[in-house]
Design a protein around this motif. Sequence first.
Motif, PDB file in Angstrom:
ATOM      1  N   LEU A 170      35.572  35.088  48.701  1.00  0.00           N
ATOM      2  CA  LEU A 170      35.859  33.665  48.527  1.00  0.00           C
ATOM      3  C   LEU A 170      36.780  33.433  47.332  1.00  0.00           C
ATOM      4  O   LEU A 170      37.743  32.669  47.415  1.00  0.00           O
ATOM      5  CB  LEU A 170      34.559  32.881  48.362  1.00  0.00           C
ATOM      6  N   ARG A 171      36.470  34.095  46.226  1.00  0.00           N
ATOM      7  CA  ARG A 171      37.295  33.911  45.025  1.00  0.00           C
ATOM      8  C   ARG A 171      38.714  34.408  45.253  1.00  0.00           C
ATOM      9  O   ARG A 171      39.689  33.760  44.852  1.00  0.00           O
ATOM     10  CB  ARG A 171      36.645  34.634  43.839  1.00  0.00           C
ATOM     11  N   GLU A 172      38.849  35.543  45.903  1.00  0.00           N
ATOM     12  CA  GLU A 172      40.194  36.065  46.170  1.00  0.00           C
ATOM     13  C   GLU A 172      40.981  35.091  47.046  1.00  0.00           C
ATOM     14  O   GLU A 172      42.173  34.872  46.832  1.00  0.00           O
ATOM     15  CB  GLU A 172      40.123  37.437  46.829  1.00  0.00           C
ATOM     16  N   ARG A 173      40.316  34.458  48.002  1.00  0.00           N
ATOM     17  CA  ARG A 173      40.983  33.500  48.881  1.00  0.00           C
ATOM     18  C   ARG A 173      41.417  32.263  48.098  1.00  0.00           C
ATOM     19  O   ARG A 173      42.471  31.679  48.368  1.00  0.00           O
ATOM     20  CB  ARG A 173      40.068  33.090  50.017  1.00  0.00           C
ATOM     21  N   ILE A 174      40.622  31.841  47.113  1.00  0.00           N
ATOM     22  CA  ILE A 174      40.931  30.634  46.343  1.00  0.00           C
ATOM     23  C   ILE A 174      42.135  30.823  45.446  1.00  0.00           C
ATOM     24  O   ILE A 174      43.062  30.022  45.436  1.00  0.00           O
ATOM     25  CB  ILE A 174      39.694  30.181  45.532  1.00  0.00           C
ATOM     26  N   ASP A 175      42.112  31.888  44.619  1.00  0.00           N
ATOM     27  CA  ASP A 175      43.191  32.017  43.630  1.00  0.00           C
ATOM     28  C   ASP A 175      43.720  33.441  43.435  1.00  0.00           C
ATOM     29  O   ASP A 175      44.461  33.697  42.506  1.00  0.00           O
ATOM     30  CB  ASP A 175      42.745  31.445  42.277  1.00  0.00           C
ATOM     31  N   GLY A 176      43.318  34.316  44.333  1.00  0.00           N
ATOM     32  CA  GLY A 176      43.832  35.675  44.253  1.00  0.00           C
ATOM     33  C   GLY A 176      43.099  36.582  43.287  1.00  0.00           C
ATOM     34  O   GLY A 176      43.423  37.771  43.201  1.00  0.00           O
ATOM     35  N   ALA A 177      42.133  36.056  42.526  1.00  0.00           N
ATOM     36  CA  ALA A 177      41.390  36.894  41.579  1.00  0.00           C
ATOM     37  C   ALA A 177      40.596  37.938  42.352  1.00  0.00           C
ATOM     38  O   ALA A 177      39.891  37.624  43.293  1.00  0.00           O
ATOM     39  CB  ALA A 177      40.455  36.041  40.724  1.00  0.00           C
ATOM     40  N   ARG A 178      40.762  39.192  41.946  1.00  0.00           N
ATOM     41  CA  ARG A 178      40.103  40.297  42.639  1.00  0.00           C
ATOM     42  C   ARG A 178      39.413  41.197  41.638  1.00  0.00           C
ATOM     43  O   ARG A 178      39.767  41.229  40.466  1.00  0.00           O
ATOM     44  CB  ARG A 178      41.126  41.157  43.398  1.00  0.00           C
ATOM     45  N   ALA A 186      24.785  37.191  36.512  1.00  0.00           N
ATOM     46  CA  ALA A 186      25.995  37.078  35.688  1.00  0.00           C
ATOM     47  C   ALA A 186      27.248  37.294  36.536  1.00  0.00           C
ATOM     48  O   ALA A 186      28.291  36.670  36.294  1.00  0.00           O
ATOM     49  CB  ALA A 186      25.952  38.069  34.526  1.00  0.00           C
ATOM     50  N   THR A 187      27.163  38.159  37.532  1.00  0.00           N
ATOM     51  CA  THR A 187      28.288  38.391  38.432  1.00  0.00           C
ATOM     52  C   THR A 187      28.617  37.121  39.205  1.00  0.00           C
ATOM     53  O   THR A 187      29.786  36.753  39.341  1.00  0.00           O
ATOM     54  CB  THR A 187      27.980  39.558  39.390  1.00  0.00           C
ATOM     55  N   LEU A 188      27.588  36.425  39.709  1.00  0.00           N
ATOM     56  CA  LEU A 188      27.837  35.169  40.416  1.00  0.00           C
ATOM     57  C   LEU A 188      28.543  34.177  39.502  1.00  0.00           C
ATOM     58  O   LEU A 188      29.534  33.553  39.905  1.00  0.00           O
ATOM     59  CB  LEU A 188      26.521  34.566  40.920  1.00  0.00           C
ATOM     60  N   GLU A 189      28.072  34.052  38.273  1.00  0.00           N
ATOM     61  CA  GLU A 189      28.714  33.122  37.334  1.00  0.00           C
ATOM     62  C   GLU A 189      30.167  33.503  37.085  1.00  0.00           C
ATOM     63  O   GLU A 189      31.049  32.642  37.034  1.00  0.00           O
ATOM     64  CB  GLU A 189      27.949  33.085  36.014  1.00  0.00           C
ATOM     65  N   LEU A 190      30.418  34.782  36.930  1.00  0.00           N
ATOM     66  CA  LEU A 190      31.783  35.242  36.686  1.00  0.00           C
ATOM     67  C   LEU A 190      32.688  34.926  37.875  1.00  0.00           C
ATOM     68  O   LEU A 190      33.819  34.476  37.705  1.00  0.00           O
ATOM     69  CB  LEU A 190      31.805  36.743  36.399  1.00  0.00           C
ATOM     70  N   LYS A 191      32.199  35.151  39.073  1.00  0.00           N
ATOM     71  CA  LYS A 191      33.009  34.902  40.265  1.00  0.00           C
ATOM     72  C   LYS A 191      33.354  33.425  40.414  1.00  0.00           C
ATOM     73  O   LYS A 191      34.347  33.075  41.046  1.00  0.00           O
ATOM     74  CB  LYS A 191      32.294  35.393  41.526  1.00  0.00           C
ATOM     75  N   CYS A 192      32.534  32.543  39.825  1.00  0.00           N
ATOM     76  CA  CYS A 192      32.762  31.103  39.917  1.00  0.00           C
ATOM     77  C   CYS A 192      33.447  30.532  38.680  1.00  0.00           C
ATOM     78  O   CYS A 192      33.812  29.350  38.662  1.00  0.00           O
ATOM     79  CB  CYS A 192      31.423  30.391  40.130  1.00  0.00           C
ATOM     80  N   ALA A 193      33.635  31.351  37.662  1.00  0.00           N
ATOM     81  CA  ALA A 193      34.168  30.872  36.382  1.00  0.00           C
ATOM     82  C   ALA A 193      35.570  30.295  36.531  1.00  0.00           C
ATOM     83  O   ALA A 193      36.417  30.834  37.252  1.00  0.00           O
ATOM     84  CB  ALA A 193      34.189  32.017  35.367  1.00  0.00           C
ATOM     85  N   GLY A 194      35.800  29.192  35.845  1.00  0.00           N
ATOM     86  CA  GLY A 194      37.123  28.575  35.830  1.00  0.00           C
ATOM     87  C   GLY A 194      37.433  27.729  37.051  1.00  0.00           C
ATOM     88  O   GLY A 194      38.526  27.189  37.174  1.00  0.00           O
ATOM     89  N   LEU A 195      36.487  27.590  37.949  1.00  0.00           N
ATOM     90  CA  LEU A 195      36.686  26.782  39.152  1.00  0.00           C
ATOM     91  C   LEU A 195      35.783  25.562  39.089  1.00  0.00           C
ATOM     92  O   LEU A 195      34.717  25.608  38.500  1.00  0.00           O
ATOM     93  CB  LEU A 195      36.331  27.588  40.407  1.00  0.00           C
ATOM     94  N   PHE A 209      40.156  41.645  37.860  1.00  0.00           N
ATOM     95  CA  PHE A 209      39.307  40.507  37.524  1.00  0.00           C
ATOM     96  C   PHE A 209      38.768  40.631  36.111  1.00  0.00           C
ATOM     97  O   PHE A 209      38.169  39.712  35.578  1.00  0.00           O
ATOM     98  CB  PHE A 209      38.131  40.436  38.505  1.00  0.00           C
ATOM     99  N   ALA A 210      38.992  41.752  35.482  1.00  0.00           N
ATOM    100  CA  ALA A 210      38.342  42.056  34.208  1.00  0.00           C
ATOM    101  C   ALA A 210      39.146  41.643  32.985  1.00  0.00           C
ATOM    102  O   ALA A 210      38.954  42.170  31.914  1.00  0.00           O
ATOM    103  CB  ALA A 210      38.040  43.545  34.153  1.00  0.00           C
ATOM    104  N   ALA A 211      40.028  40.693  33.124  1.00  0.00           N
ATOM    105  CA  ALA A 211      40.829  40.256  31.976  1.00  0.00           C
ATOM    106  C   ALA A 211      40.001  39.389  31.027  1.00  0.00           C
ATOM    107  O   ALA A 211      39.014  38.789  31.420  1.00  0.00           O
ATOM    108  CB  ALA A 211      42.028  39.461  32.476  1.00  0.00           C
ATOM    109  N   ASP A 212      40.428  39.316  29.791  1.00  0.00           N
ATOM    110  CA  ASP A 212      39.841  38.425  28.796  1.00  0.00           C
ATOM    111  C   ASP A 212      38.336  38.600  28.616  1.00  0.00           C
ATOM    112  O   ASP A 212      37.594  37.629  28.519  1.00  0.00           O
ATOM    113  CB  ASP A 212      40.147  36.958  29.150  1.00  0.00           C
ATOM    114  N   GLY A 213      37.882  39.819  28.592  1.00  0.00           N
ATOM    115  CA  GLY A 213      36.475  40.068  28.310  1.00  0.00           C
ATOM    116  C   GLY A 213      35.533  39.756  29.454  1.00  0.00           C
ATOM    117  O   GLY A 213      34.336  39.617  29.259  1.00  0.00           O
TER     118      GLY A 213
END
Length: 187
Positions: A177-185, A43-52, A11-15
């Motif tokens: 939830l994020r992993e279920r949506i798009d596989g981001a882990r 900030a973690t919550l925001e990151l987990k929701c980023a791009g959605l 999940f740590a790509a692109d900074g």
Amino acid sequence: MTTSTRRAELFAADGDGPERRFNGPATGDERRMLLGFLGDQRATLELKCAGLEAELSSRAVEPSTLSLLGLIRHLTDMERRWFRQVLAGQDAPLLFSSAENPDGDFDDAVSESPEAIAEAWQAWRAEVAYADDFARQAPHLDVEGEDDAWRGTVSLRWVLIHMIEEYARHNGHADLLRERIDGARGI
């Protein structure tokens, strides 16, 4: 030869890695550290929701009403409850749930419209800003408020610790939830 990658690194790509989220101090006074840890969890919550956007309202699995949008709405109400209602003593009704609809924060988090998503984020950011301002301006961490519904008298210190715990718990949900949506882990 293939190099194995830890889940935390995926999940740590692109900074978006730990350096982006974990900026709180590791030394210093208690208030600064507590606000740092709470900021890191937010900030973690925001990151987990980023791009959605529309995907934020995707439910976990039947019959659960758990969704990332529901988490945003729930944490908005928790910020509002503890800092405005309990500590500041304001008559500030919750925004997404009520006595008549106690699970409205999750149950009613069904809209995929950009306006509904923006409204939820705007409300969350406003409550976070209020909470941070309240915590920074309080004369000390022993400022007290009355929580008639659950704990009785609580201190600002207790509320900050509780909010860190609240975010940490729900950020675990956000991981799944994020992993279920798009596989981001990852972290």
